[in-house]
Design a protein around this motif. Structure first.
Motif, mmCIF file in Angstrom:
data_model
loop_
_atom_site.group_PDB
_atom_site.id
_atom_site.type_symbol
_atom_site.label_atom_id
_atom_site.label_comp_id
_atom_site.label_asym_id
_atom_site.label_seq_id
_atom_site.Cartn_x
_atom_site.Cartn_y
_atom_site.Cartn_z
ATOM 1 N N SER A 141 0.832 -1.201 0.000
ATOM 2 C CA SER A 141 0.000 0.000 0.000
ATOM 3 C C SER A 141 0.868 1.252 0.000
ATOM 4 C CB SER A 141 -1.013 -0.017 1.144
ATOM 5 O OG SER A 141 -0.398 0.405 2.302
ATOM 6 N N LEU A 142 2.075 1.163 0.645
ATOM 7 C CA LEU A 142 2.988 2.315 0.584
ATOM 8 C C LEU A 142 3.437 2.553 -0.851
ATOM 9 C CD1 LEU A 142 5.239 1.904 3.747
ATOM 10 C CD2 LEU A 142 3.583 3.706 3.249
ATOM 11 N N THR A 143 3.818 1.417 -1.533
ATOM 12 C CA THR A 143 4.271 1.536 -2.928
ATOM 13 C C THR A 143 3.151 2.103 -3.784
ATOM 14 O OG1 THR A 143 5.454 -0.486 -2.493
ATOM 15 C CG2 THR A 143 5.436 0.245 -4.771
ATOM 16 N N ASN A 144 1.926 1.634 -3.471
ATOM 17 C CA ASN A 144 0.783 2.102 -4.230
ATOM 18 C C ASN A 144 0.624 3.617 -4.070
ATOM 19 O OD1 ASN A 144 -1.286 1.646 -5.910
ATOM 20 N ND2 ASN A 144 -2.773 1.276 -4.294
ATOM 21 N N ASN A 145 0.761 4.087 -2.807
ATOM 22 C CA ASN A 145 0.651 5.532 -2.558
ATOM 23 C C ASN A 145 1.703 6.294 -3.332
ATOM 24 O OD1 ASN A 145 -1.429 5.155 -0.913
ATOM 25 N ND2 ASN A 145 -0.354 5.573 1.007
ATOM 26 N N GLU A 146 2.949 5.737 -3.286
ATOM 27 C CA GLU A 146 4.039 6.397 -4.019
ATOM 28 C C GLU A 146 3.698 6.476 -5.496
ATOM 29 O OE1 GLU A 146 8.076 4.838 -3.527
ATOM 30 O OE2 GLU A 146 7.599 4.744 -1.395
ATOM 31 N N LEU A 147 3.177 5.330 -6.026
ATOM 32 C CA LEU A 147 2.849 5.282 -7.454
ATOM 33 C C LEU A 147 1.780 6.309 -7.809
ATOM 34 C CD1 LEU A 147 2.830 1.516 -8.419
ATOM 35 C CD2 LEU A 147 4.235 3.326 -9.381
ATOM 36 N N MET A 148 0.778 6.418 -6.923
ATOM 37 C CA MET A 148 -0.292 7.392 -7.169
ATOM 38 C C MET A 148 0.294 8.802 -7.218
ATOM 39 S SD MET A 148 -3.397 5.919 -7.115
ATOM 40 C CE MET A 148 -4.607 6.859 -6.226
ATOM 41 N N GLY A 149 1.230 9.073 -6.283
ATOM 42 C CA GLY A 149 1.870 10.388 -6.241
ATOM 43 C C GLY A 149 2.612 10.655 -7.535
ATOM 44 N N LEU A 150 3.386 9.624 -7.976
ATOM 45 C CA LEU A 150 4.162 9.778 -9.214
ATOM 46 C C LEU A 150 3.230 9.978 -10.402
ATOM 47 C CD1 LEU A 150 6.936 7.093 -8.758
ATOM 48 C CD2 LEU A 150 7.234 9.559 -8.886
ATOM 49 N N HIS A 151 2.104 9.236 -10.379
ATOM 50 C CA HIS A 151 1.136 9.351 -11.470
ATOM 51 C C HIS A 151 0.606 10.789 -11.548
ATOM 52 C CE1 HIS A 151 -1.890 8.072 -14.290
ATOM 53 N NE2 HIS A 151 -2.828 8.617 -13.543
ATOM 54 N N GLN A 153 2.078 13.442 -10.441
ATOM 55 C CA GLN A 153 3.170 14.311 -10.889
ATOM 56 C C GLN A 153 3.298 14.245 -12.418
ATOM 57 O OE1 GLN A 153 6.295 13.205 -8.283
ATOM 58 N NE2 GLN A 153 7.626 14.806 -9.030
ATOM 59 N N LEU A 154 3.206 12.994 -12.924
ATOM 60 C CA LEU A 154 3.354 12.769 -14.364
ATOM 61 C C LEU A 154 2.258 13.481 -15.137
ATOM 62 C CD1 LEU A 154 5.521 10.938 -15.586
ATOM 63 C CD2 LEU A 154 3.748 9.258 -16.023
ATOM 64 N N MET A 155 1.027 13.392 -14.586
ATOM 65 C CA MET A 155 -0.113 14.036 -15.250
ATOM 66 C C MET A 155 0.113 15.538 -15.326
ATOM 67 S SD MET A 155 -2.817 11.837 -15.742
ATOM 68 C CE MET A 155 -4.347 12.587 -15.273
ATOM 69 N N SER A 156 0.616 16.099 -14.201
ATOM 70 C CA SER A 156 0.762 17.559 -14.203
ATOM 71 C C SER A 156 1.917 17.966 -15.120
ATOM 72 C CB SER A 156 0.892 18.081 -12.777
ATOM 73 O OG SER A 156 2.151 18.591 -12.539
ATOM 74 N N THR A 157 3.022 17.159 -15.138
ATOM 75 C CA THR A 157 4.124 17.474 -16.061
ATOM 76 C C THR A 157 3.633 17.373 -17.508
ATOM 77 O OG1 THR A 157 5.539 16.378 -14.485
ATOM 78 C CG2 THR A 157 6.542 16.925 -16.570
ATOM 79 N N ASN A 158 2.816 16.361 -17.751
ATOM 80 C CA ASN A 158 2.292 16.164 -19.097
ATOM 81 C C ASN A 158 1.456 17.368 -19.533
ATOM 82 O OD1 ASN A 158 2.093 14.671 -21.331
ATOM 83 N ND2 ASN A 158 0.356 13.445 -20.643
ATOM 84 N N ALA A 159 0.604 17.839 -18.602
ATOM 85 C CA ALA A 159 -0.253 18.989 -18.926
ATOM 86 C C ALA A 159 0.626 20.201 -19.208
ATOM 87 C CB ALA A 159 -1.195 19.264 -17.769
ATOM 88 N N GLN A 160 1.701 20.370 -18.391
ATOM 89 C CA GLN A 160 2.609 21.511 -18.604
ATOM 90 C C GLN A 160 3.266 21.409 -19.969
ATOM 91 O OE1 GLN A 160 5.415 21.423 -15.467
ATOM 92 N NE2 GLN A 160 4.169 22.606 -14.064
ATOM 93 N N LEU A 161 3.713 20.169 -20.308
ATOM 94 C CA LEU A 161 4.396 19.966 -21.595
ATOM 95 C C LEU A 161 3.456 20.279 -22.755
ATOM 96 C CD1 LEU A 161 6.525 16.746 -21.082
ATOM 97 C CD2 LEU A 161 7.333 19.023 -21.657
ATOM 98 N N GLN A 162 2.191 19.856 -22.603
ATOM 99 C CA GLN A 162 1.226 20.127 -23.676
ATOM 100 C C GLN A 162 1.040 21.623 -23.861
ATOM 101 O OE1 GLN A 162 -2.296 17.933 -22.884
ATOM 102 N NE2 GLN A 162 -1.570 16.115 -23.950
ATOM 103 N N GLN A 163 0.997 22.328 -22.707
ATOM 104 C CA GLN A 163 0.834 23.780 -22.772
ATOM 105 C C GLN A 163 2.027 24.422 -23.465
ATOM 106 O OE1 GLN A 163 0.353 25.472 -18.960
ATOM 107 N NE2 GLN A 163 -1.853 25.751 -19.208
#
Ligand code: ADP
Length: 409
Positions: A141-151, A153-163
């Motif tokens: 569940s800790l790894t899962n939380n970390e993964l969710m956090g990374l996900h 982060q990735l979504m927000s970086t992706n949105a920034q890159l698209q912009q």
């Protein structure tokens, strides 16, 4: 209905590891004289060490072993053993629960005290397993939380890159657009001065003015390509459709380039032109496609031999197929896809001082695909290249948004 065999074994062995009796066999073990014949070769040492411990210290804490059944399949088991007078009792199973069930099945075949001790040992193993499961669950569940956090982060970086990408396209479009007019004027002024001076101009000045005209023309072509790239990348390529006779359009393109081809000593061979070959398309954009392909054929053709550029148009009920074949250096197979990506240049170099920035083919492909067609290259190094454009006569997706434009990178 018969119950499935327990994934467990219970075996009685002598103090020197000879098998005396197999009480439970849920795996289908081979007939064995020695206990170690039941375990995989990798586990022989562990198996013997377990029996040794049981012989001297009696009850054995659970060991991990690997049993091998009569078909050769291996089974990971947890095993425990205890001394029962002059013999050893071994219980092994895939889980502590199955081992306990096997022990119950054995019944009075072994001493009640030994059975109780083994039972307690297996209970402890179950508790250990449960604790290990809980630990694993917690880690998961800790790894899962970390993964969710990374996900996130990735979504927000992706949105920034698209912009940023969109911003880059806008800037590219703006800059290119603002360079267009002054560049056109520079070429125009150079032409006008030449015209004014006429034969009175010193040869040096005429040469310079010609160079200014030629170079500003080249820069204008690059700027036009950049404008197209930004239009295509921002998915704003719109087609002004009408009936276009592709045979006519290809012939016009050939005529436009005939002088340049002659200057390089090339021969145009126009054959197999089937007219009319009408498609529903944007005449200006399709003209740009043939212009790119014919000018590339000229650009990369050798100048030291009388090379040919062969052009054909064939039409059937469904498609119009245009081929442009040259006798240039060819394109290596691993570049056949790459050359359609923006700013990708292959190893072939223009033969007459022309420029290559790697925009013509990606634009060509985008325009052709916007018409519901395809463009492909057939080429082997040293044997020239053939570009084939296939355009559907009636694009079934016409009027829909099924050919959104995009660019490979
Ligand atoms: P540009 O328009 O700047 O020349 P293109 O996108 O048309 O760029 O072409 C990309 C690359 O593909 C070129 O750099 C060249 O190496 C290769 N290429 C294109 N057409 C031909 C051809 N007919 N023969 C050999 N190489 C070619």
């Amino acid at each position: 209905m018969t119950a499935a065999p327990l994934p467990a074994v219970a075996v009685i062995v002598s103090l020197d590891a000879a098998v005396i009796e197999v009480l439970v066999d849920g795996f289908g073990l081979p007939k064995a004289n020695l206990f170690v014949e039941m375990v995989s070769p990798d586990c022989v040492v562990d198996g013997l060490a377990m029996l040794h411990e049981a012989r001297h210290k009696r009850l054995v804490a659970p060991w991990r072993l690997e049993l091998v059944d009569a078909t050769g399949r291996t089974h990971q088991v947890v095993a425990t053993a205890d001394r029962d007078g002059d013999r050893l009792v071994v219980v092994a199973a895939t889980t502590p629960a199955a081992a306990k069930a096997a022990l119950r099945e054995v019944g009075p075949a072994i001493d009640a005290d030994v059975q109780a001790r083994l039972q307690r040992q297996l209970n402890a193993a179950s508790a250990d397993d449960r604790a290990a499961d809980e630990r694993a669950l917690m880690e998961l569940s800790l790894t899962n939380n970390e993964l969710m956090g990374l996900h996130r982060q990735l979504m927000s970086t992706n949105a920034q890159l698209q912009q940023l990408d969109q911003h880059k396209n806008e800037v590219l479009g703006m800059v290119a657009h603002d360079l267009r007019n002054p560049l056109g004027s520079i070429g125009g002024f150079a032409g006008a001065i030449q015209h004014q001076l006429g034969d009175d101009a010193p040869p040096m000045v005429t040469t310079m003015l010609q160079r200014i005209e030629r170079l500003s023309g080249q820069m204008l072509a690059i700027v036009d390509d950049l404008v197209d790239v930004s239009v295509i990348a921002s998915r704003q390529l719109t087609l002004d459709r009408g009936d276009v006779d592709v045979a006519d359009l290809v012939m016009e393109t050939v005529e436009t380039h005939r002088a340049a081809a002659q200057q390089k000593g090339l021969v145009f061979v126009v054959d197999g032109i089937q007219a009319p070959a009408v498609v529903s398309g944007d005449e200006r954009r399709l003209g740009q496609v043939f212009d790119n392909l014919v000018s590339n054929a000229i650009k990369y053709s050798p100048t030291d031999v009388e090379a040919r550029v062969q052009i054909g148009v064939v039409a059937d009920d469904d498609n119009v197929i245009i081929t442009i074949q040259d006798e240039g250096p060819g394109i290596p197979a691993d570049d056949h896809e790459g050359i359609f990506a923006t700013f990708y240049t292959s190893r072939s170099q223009p033969t007459g001082g022309e420029r290559s920035v790697g925009l013509g083919l990606p634009i060509t492909r985008s325009i052709v695909e916007a018409h519901g067609g395809q463009v492909r290259v057939d080429s082997t190094l040293g044997s020239g290249s053939t570009f084939t454009v296939t355009l559907p006569r009636h694009d079934p997706d016409l009027g829909t948004d099924r050919h959104p434009t995009s660019l490979a990178r």
